[in-house]
Scaffold this active site. Structure first.
Site, mmCIF file in Angstrom:
data_model
loop_
_atom_site.group_PDB
_atom_site.id
_atom_site.type_symbol
_atom_site.label_atom_id
_atom_site.label_comp_id
_atom_site.label_asym_id
_atom_site.label_seq_id
_atom_site.Cartn_x
_atom_site.Cartn_y
_atom_site.Cartn_z
ATOM 1 C CE1 TYR A 119 -3.428 -2.723 0.627
ATOM 2 C CE2 TYR A 119 -2.415 -3.082 2.765
ATOM 3 C CZ TYR A 119 -3.308 -3.457 1.789
ATOM 4 O OH TYR A 119 -4.080 -4.571 1.966
ATOM 5 C CE LYS A 150 -6.394 -7.151 0.969
ATOM 6 N NZ LYS A 150 -6.437 -5.716 1.192
#
Length: 170
Positions: A119, A150
């Site tokens: 992220y 992810k």
């Protein structure tokens, strides 16, 4: 994480039952839940993925998520894969990348896959285009040797397609 529960799912056994009934291909837990609910997890026959690092959302400084569980511990708990979060753009990015590199090497040596949660976060990202950052995160996962990545989807299909391309064989 500790903020993602309500009256129903506060009980990890509830989540395990959902995964079992839904015939999920995996469920992700931190070490503590995997230890305390190991019998239920094994009975579910849903593959266990252990998240090796974590943090709370209480501290508002530069994000860092330290390793809290080893690959060896995850294997003892029956994990079929491990995961680790890296916050790109954080002042602590290089420390998290170094931890990930060691985890990736040990996991692959032991025949299990590694998922990178990547992220973009931190002060240095102000003014950067979200789509560019998603693709950069995906590419970082590929270059670090992650088997899966992810990402935080921004709702833009064009950006997602570019991120998938940037991820290569990850």
């Amino acid at each position: 994480g500790p903020i993602e529960f309500n009256d129903k799912n506060v009980d990890p056994a509830f989540i395990i039952e959902i995964a079992k009934k839904g015939k999920y291909s995996g469920m992700i837990f931190q070490k503590g839940i995997a230890e305390k609910y190991n019998e239920e997890i094994k009975k579910s026959k849903v593959p266990l993925i252990i998240k090796l690092n974590g943090k709370t959302n209480l501290y508002e400084g530069e994000p860092i998520s330290r390793q809290l569980c080893t690959v060896k511990e995850a294997l003892k708990l029956g994990a079929k894969a491990v995961g680790y979060t890296i916050y790109l753009g954080s002042a602590y990015e290089s420390e998290m990348m170094q931890e990930f590199e060691k985890i990736e090497r040990e996991a692959h040596k032991n025949g299990i896959e590694v998922i990178a949660w990547i992220y973009p976060r931190g002060k240095s990202l102000k003014g950067r285009h979200e789509g560019e950052l998603i693709a950069y995160a995906a590419r970082t996962a590929l270059e670090l040797g992650a088997d899966m990545v992810k990402l935080k989807y921004n709702g833009n299909l064009k950006d997602l397609k570019w991120a998938v391309k940037a991820a290569g064989r990850t």
